[in-house]
Design a protein around this motif. Sequence first.
Motif, PDB file in Angstrom:
ATOM      1  N   MET A   4       0.887  -1.288   0.149  1.00 29.98           N
ATOM      2  CA  MET A   4      -0.007   0.241  -0.088  1.00 29.98           C
ATOM      3  C   MET A   4       0.848   1.122   0.028  1.00 29.98           C
ATOM      4  O   MET A   4       0.562   2.052  -0.650  1.00 29.98           O
ATOM      5  N   ALA A   5       1.798   0.897   0.550  1.00 27.82           N
ATOM      6  CA  ALA A   5       2.418   2.146   0.047  1.00 27.82           C
ATOM      7  C   ALA A   5       2.949   3.035  -0.724  1.00 27.82           C
ATOM      8  O   ALA A   5       3.801   1.871  -1.433  1.00 27.82           O
ATOM      9  N   GLY A   6       3.705   4.553  -1.477  1.00 27.04           N
ATOM     10  CA  GLY A   6       3.909   4.677  -2.697  1.00 27.04           C
ATOM     11  C   GLY A   6       4.488   5.071  -2.492  1.00 27.04           C
ATOM     12  O   GLY A   6       6.014   4.416  -1.802  1.00 27.04           O
ATOM     13  N   ASP A   8       6.271   7.324  -2.272  1.00 29.60           N
ATOM     14  CA  ASP A   8       7.220   8.187  -1.085  1.00 29.60           C
ATOM     15  C   ASP A   8       7.168   8.106  -0.722  1.00 29.60           C
ATOM     16  O   ASP A   8       8.010   8.965   0.656  1.00 29.60           O
ATOM     17  N   GLY A   9       5.635   7.185  -0.082  1.00 35.36           N
ATOM     18  CA  GLY A   9       6.242   6.569   1.892  1.00 35.36           C
ATOM     19  C   GLY A   9       7.095   5.970   1.921  1.00 35.36           C
ATOM     20  O   GLY A   9       7.669   5.072   0.887  1.00 35.36           O
ATOM     21  N   LEU A  13       7.855   1.354   6.929  1.00 30.35           N
ATOM     22  CA  LEU A  13       7.056   2.115   7.857  1.00 30.35           C
ATOM     23  C   LEU A  13       5.731   1.669   8.308  1.00 30.35           C
ATOM     24  O   LEU A  13       4.848   1.489   9.128  1.00 30.35           O
ATOM     25  N   TYR A  14       4.974   1.350   7.214  1.00 29.62           N
ATOM     26  CA  TYR A  14       3.385   1.167   7.465  1.00 29.62           C
ATOM     27  C   TYR A  14       3.212  -0.119   7.708  1.00 29.62           C
ATOM     28  O   TYR A  14       2.106  -0.355   8.769  1.00 29.62           O
ATOM     29  N   ILE A  16       4.855  -0.724  11.179  1.00 29.01           N
ATOM     30  CA  ILE A  16       4.987  -0.220  11.941  1.00 29.01           C
ATOM     31  C   ILE A  16       3.762   0.578  12.347  1.00 29.01           C
ATOM     32  O   ILE A  16       2.834   0.069  13.533  1.00 29.01           O
ATOM     33  N   ALA A  17       3.569   1.127  12.143  1.00 29.59           N
ATOM     34  CA  ALA A  17       2.001   2.017  11.876  1.00 29.59           C
ATOM     35  C   ALA A  17       1.099   1.569  12.052  1.00 29.59           C
ATOM     36  O   ALA A  17       0.328   2.167  12.836  1.00 29.59           O
ATOM     37  N   VAL A  18       0.477   0.151  11.899  1.00 33.41           N
ATOM     38  CA  VAL A  18      -0.754  -0.496  11.852  1.00 33.41           C
ATOM     39  C   VAL A  18      -0.327  -0.753  12.994  1.00 33.41           C
ATOM     40  O   VAL A  18      -1.357  -0.880  14.166  1.00 33.41           O
ATOM     41  N   ILE A  20       1.099   0.262  16.118  1.00 31.69           N
ATOM     42  CA  ILE A  20       1.102   1.391  16.599  1.00 31.69           C
ATOM     43  C   ILE A  20      -0.669   1.349  17.096  1.00 31.69           C
ATOM     44  O   ILE A  20      -0.659   1.365  18.471  1.00 31.69           O
ATOM     45  N   ASP A  21      -1.430   1.772  15.895  1.00 30.86           N
ATOM     46  CA  ASP A  21      -2.986   1.998  15.532  1.00 30.86           C
ATOM     47  C   ASP A  21      -3.162   0.984  16.895  1.00 30.86           C
ATOM     48  O   ASP A  21      -4.461   1.570  17.688  1.00 30.86           O
ATOM     49  N   ARG A  24      -4.339   0.453  20.004  1.00 28.83           N
ATOM     50  CA  ARG A  24      -5.690   1.136  20.573  1.00 28.83           C
ATOM     51  C   ARG A  24      -6.937   0.431  19.831  1.00 28.83           C
ATOM     52  O   ARG A  24      -8.390   0.425  20.281  1.00 28.83           O
ATOM     53  N   LEU A  45      10.622   2.600  16.086  1.00 31.46           N
ATOM     54  CA  LEU A  45      11.552   4.281  16.478  1.00 31.46           C
ATOM     55  C   LEU A  45      12.685   4.550  16.774  1.00 31.46           C
ATOM     56  O   LEU A  45      12.877   5.973  17.157  1.00 31.46           O
TER      57      LEU A  45
ATOM     58  N   TYR B 120      -3.694   9.063  15.749  1.00 28.03           N
ATOM     59  CA  TYR B 120      -3.061   7.531  15.115  1.00 28.03           C
ATOM     60  C   TYR B 120      -2.463   7.752  13.614  1.00 28.03           C
ATOM     61  O   TYR B 120      -1.907   9.036  13.296  1.00 28.03           O
ATOM     62  N   ASN B 121      -1.653   6.443  13.141  1.00 29.90           N
ATOM     63  CA  ASN B 121      -0.948   6.889  12.326  1.00 29.90           C
ATOM     64  C   ASN B 121      -1.491   6.878  10.917  1.00 29.90           C
ATOM     65  O   ASN B 121      -1.265   7.045  10.117  1.00 29.90           O
ATOM     66  N   LEU B 122      -3.427   5.922  11.139  1.00 30.04           N
ATOM     67  CA  LEU B 122      -3.631   5.748   9.750  1.00 30.04           C
ATOM     68  C   LEU B 122      -4.689   6.812   9.569  1.00 30.04           C
ATOM     69  O   LEU B 122      -4.979   6.556   8.251  1.00 30.04           O
ATOM     70  N   PRO B 132      -2.041   6.154   2.456  1.00 31.46           N
ATOM     71  CA  PRO B 132      -0.569   4.983   3.392  1.00 31.46           C
ATOM     72  C   PRO B 132       0.837   5.731   2.441  1.00 31.46           C
ATOM     73  O   PRO B 132       1.722   5.844   3.118  1.00 31.46           O
ATOM     74  N   SER B 133       0.691   6.529   1.333  1.00 37.60           N
ATOM     75  CA  SER B 133       2.033   7.003   0.621  1.00 37.60           C
ATOM     76  C   SER B 133       2.265   8.251   1.716  1.00 37.60           C
ATOM     77  O   SER B 133       3.765   8.473   1.606  1.00 37.60           O
ATOM     78  N   ILE B 135       2.461   8.819   5.008  1.00 36.37           N
ATOM     79  CA  ILE B 135       3.228   8.044   6.088  1.00 36.37           C
ATOM     80  C   ILE B 135       4.897   8.625   5.447  1.00 36.37           C
ATOM     81  O   ILE B 135       5.455   7.129   5.672  1.00 36.37           O
ATOM     82  N   LEU B 138       6.824   7.792  11.993  1.00 38.39           N
ATOM     83  CA  LEU B 138       5.760   7.245  13.527  1.00 38.39           C
ATOM     84  C   LEU B 138       4.847   8.191  14.142  1.00 38.39           C
ATOM     85  O   LEU B 138       5.610   8.812  14.762  1.00 38.39           O
TER      86      LEU B 138
END
Lengths: 592, 433
Positions: A4-6, A8-9, A13-14, A16-18, A20-21, A24, A45, B120-122, B132-133, B135, B138
């Motif tokens: 999913m990361a494009g 630029d991203g 990270l993606y 890990i971002a998931v 972290i989210d 919660r 991190l 949140y991140n997302l 997502p691109s 992000i 973190l």
Amino acid sequence: MSKMAGADGDDSLYPIAVLIDELRNEDVQLRLNSIKKLSTIALALGVERTRTELLPFLTDTIYDEDEVLLALAEQLGSFTVLVGGPEYVHCLLPPLESLATVEETVVRDKAVESLRKISHEHSPEDLEAHFEPLVKRLASGDWFTSRTSACGLFSVCYPRVSKSTKSEIRQHFRTLCSDDTPMVRRAAASKLGEFAKVLELEYVKSDLIPLFAALASDEQDSVRLLAVEACVSIAQLLPQEDLEKLVMPTLRQATEDKSWRVRYMVADKFSELQKAVGPEITENDLVPSFQNLLKDCEAEVRAAAANKVKEFCENLPADSRETIIMNSILPCVKELVSDTNQHVKSALASVIMGLSTILGKDNTIEHLLPLFLAQLKDECPEVRLNIISNLDCVNEVIGIRQLSQSLLPAIVELAEDAKWRVRLAIIEYMPLLAGQLGMEFFDEKLNSLCMAWLVDHVYAIREAATCNLMKLVERFGASWAQSTIVPKVLGMASDPNYLHRMTTLFCISALSEACGQEITTKQMLPIVLKMSEDQVANVRFNVAKSLQKIGPVLENSALQAEVRPVLEKLATDQDMDVKYFAQEAMTVLSLA
Amino acid sequence: IPPEGIHLLQQQHTDIISTVEFNHTGELLATGDKGGRVVIFQREQESKNQPHRRGEYNVYSTFQSHEPEFDYLKSLEIEEKINKIRWLPQQNAAYFLLSTNDKTVKLWKVSERGRRPEGYNLKDDDGRIRDPSTITMLRVPVLQPMDLMVEATPRRVFSNAHTYHINSISVNSDYETYMSADDLRINLWNLEITNRSFNIVDIKPANMEELTEVITAAEFHPNQCNTFVYSSSKGTIRLCDMRAAALCDKHSKFFEEPEDPSNRSFFSEIISSISDVKFSHSGRYMMTRDYLTVKVWDLNMESRPLETYQVHDYLRSKLCSLYENDCIFDKFECVWNGSDSVIMTGSYNNFFRMFDRNTKRDVTLEASRENSKPRAILKPRKVCVGGKRRKDEISVDSLDFSKKILHSAWHPSENIIAVAATNNLYIFQDKVN
């Protein structure tokens, strides 16, 4: 996961971002999953952000479900590298401190365990500067959860701090031993032993012994009984000459405590106590105490003591062992054989046979045998079962023939007991009995029982009986099987009851390997094949299952010529299950 | 009884209340109701400008403790009504209480939350899913203050241990165990273990036709961990010592008052049934409530009660009609004040009674909205028995038997009482100058 990361991203990270989210997420399972991968998050991190952002967040996460908190407490115990190594290990203290105050004992204990673990990674300076203040904060906390947690931390920091801090720690421990709430006193009492181990001997004597005596006479039963455990560890630390003065008064008091729970604890810990105080005190003090426990007015205490009879006797000093057993222990044991409580009798029955190896052949025949025989006739099946299950100890000393006269009626009665769990238990001892009694005796007396179980009306018994047959064949061999078992098993194939016909199939599946190729091909296979015509679908699909099981034992020619056509026919059966199992068998046997 | 009199502090309208209980500090007051709800009230903090006006209790948390259930094996409905609430000693910043209906005991945690993680991140701050691109770094959530939230979470469910209806629960002074009593049995539980309990009293006869007596209430001694009492429908109390044996089928003390033959009637046994038993805070005495009296017993004297107080002796002549309308089976509770010098128990017509053990004065008060304005001193009430009714008196015949005060509670250290009158909760306080 799709990418999913494009452009630029940052790809990495993606995920890990998931994570972290999801710390919660509403779904506990996802939160738990994230917490379990906390090290991945921390790694991404970096040590700096882990210290300044992640840990402060985690410190306030104590509202979560127990399982999440438990996983968090565990993770933090091995987080040192992720916060930047031992230099920064104290950053882990705040989240663990808040976990050490939650109400759930398992979480608190895990937090304490992790704190103990990371305490070793503190430098002596950090221990004084960060860890010890935390222990003090917990020890003087408002709520008893934090004070109970403190009790488990004294022993890890005590050896590594300065003299003045040591004295403070001892003072804190003293305070907690006389805390208002029984919870804290219990925690202190249960850690008394481990604290004693790290304390200098002079302080054990001057500080801990008075605390120990005080806890042992606490008004709460639940505190006093924990002091019994501390008895063991303290006795191990003290030189023999101090035991009499410093430990024995407390132990004697516990043995005669008004509360049965405390006396139960003494009985339960008796072997450890015996080893800790040594042979001399055992002979003078523990023997009479043990006699009293065996005669206690509360059945729970008698049962706990009865459980220890063998171990206690084994650990008596060799030179006086026989005299003590014969004069002091055996009379009490004799009384327990006819105790009013069945738990006491069955506890005794589970260890009494062990005495025969200690006492030798003559004493066993003269003194123990009558007891065994009495227990074999006991009204409670559990007592009889416990005797039978330990027959091997006696066999070594006097041979089982001495017992066989009484053994047989006992076995028969258990075999026909109205409770199926009792029948199940005795079946499990059959292979053992067969080994001890020999083939001849077995054929004569027990074989018919084993066959009768095959038609028991409870499935669990029929199943166990099948398994039992297999073990018997393993012991007595294929030719014995052919002459005694196989004809009877195969005879059931034409029984009008389809459940019995199925038993034949189960037996064949179980026995084929032990019986070998010849018996399987010549005697069993024809019967199985014939049963494929059975009217009952359950029988037919069990034919398929049996064929799958005995296939590997058969020669390939028999497989191709006889098994294949039958399975092919069953695969076109009108019943779905028959079809399914026939196809499965063909696949497994590579006939498809 | 405070010499200045007591006044109504406040009144709360709720569902039909089935139990009332202060926590150990008196800061919180819990009520349970017929609908299975627990409502917790918190005492208002003392305000600076009105130092004497402290003390209103405001709703702190409300939660559904029990739901109606159906026992399919016995074809029995299990009511959600809360029979008893008991607070646990406070162990951390949260509060814990046990609540029970007829069959199941639950341990509840009531805790506060004042901060909430944000970021949140997302998702962005408005909750929109981020591409997502975009992000590129973190974000770790940050805790931000929010409005105080009080949440109640069930921590343990102790079920499947009672064949009959649970009438009492009581926490042991070891803070580790509690007991639950039903009509025929008493079980001992560890607060952390839900799948196992120990039966410590069993009075079920082998043949149920021989049943002559049931357990009506049970309580642990306030500081001796091994001692508990249970009362019976025959008006007796048994004190058991758990040190002596694992199964307490043999009591160590038996409290019974010899029957007065002149008072014997068809109703004797019914009215002697004990509806509540409570140890004094000191642990030296216990109090029992039967239909017409409340008695104080010295634990060291089994032969008769130390003190007997008549709650509503004027009903003795009306037992027949009270039997017909089932009121005679009402289970009144009784409570001690913080220093064990005054006792309180309920009656009919929204009356409740207080007895001062030292001065031997007693008073009848009424919990009603009509007859008491907030902060006005409650006027003592009198019931007249003779033919001639004086002013301010109410005749026995005009008492309203549907208005009964069964449940009440006394603040552990101050003169604040909570009185449940069907679906109203009244909180009274002694007058402060």
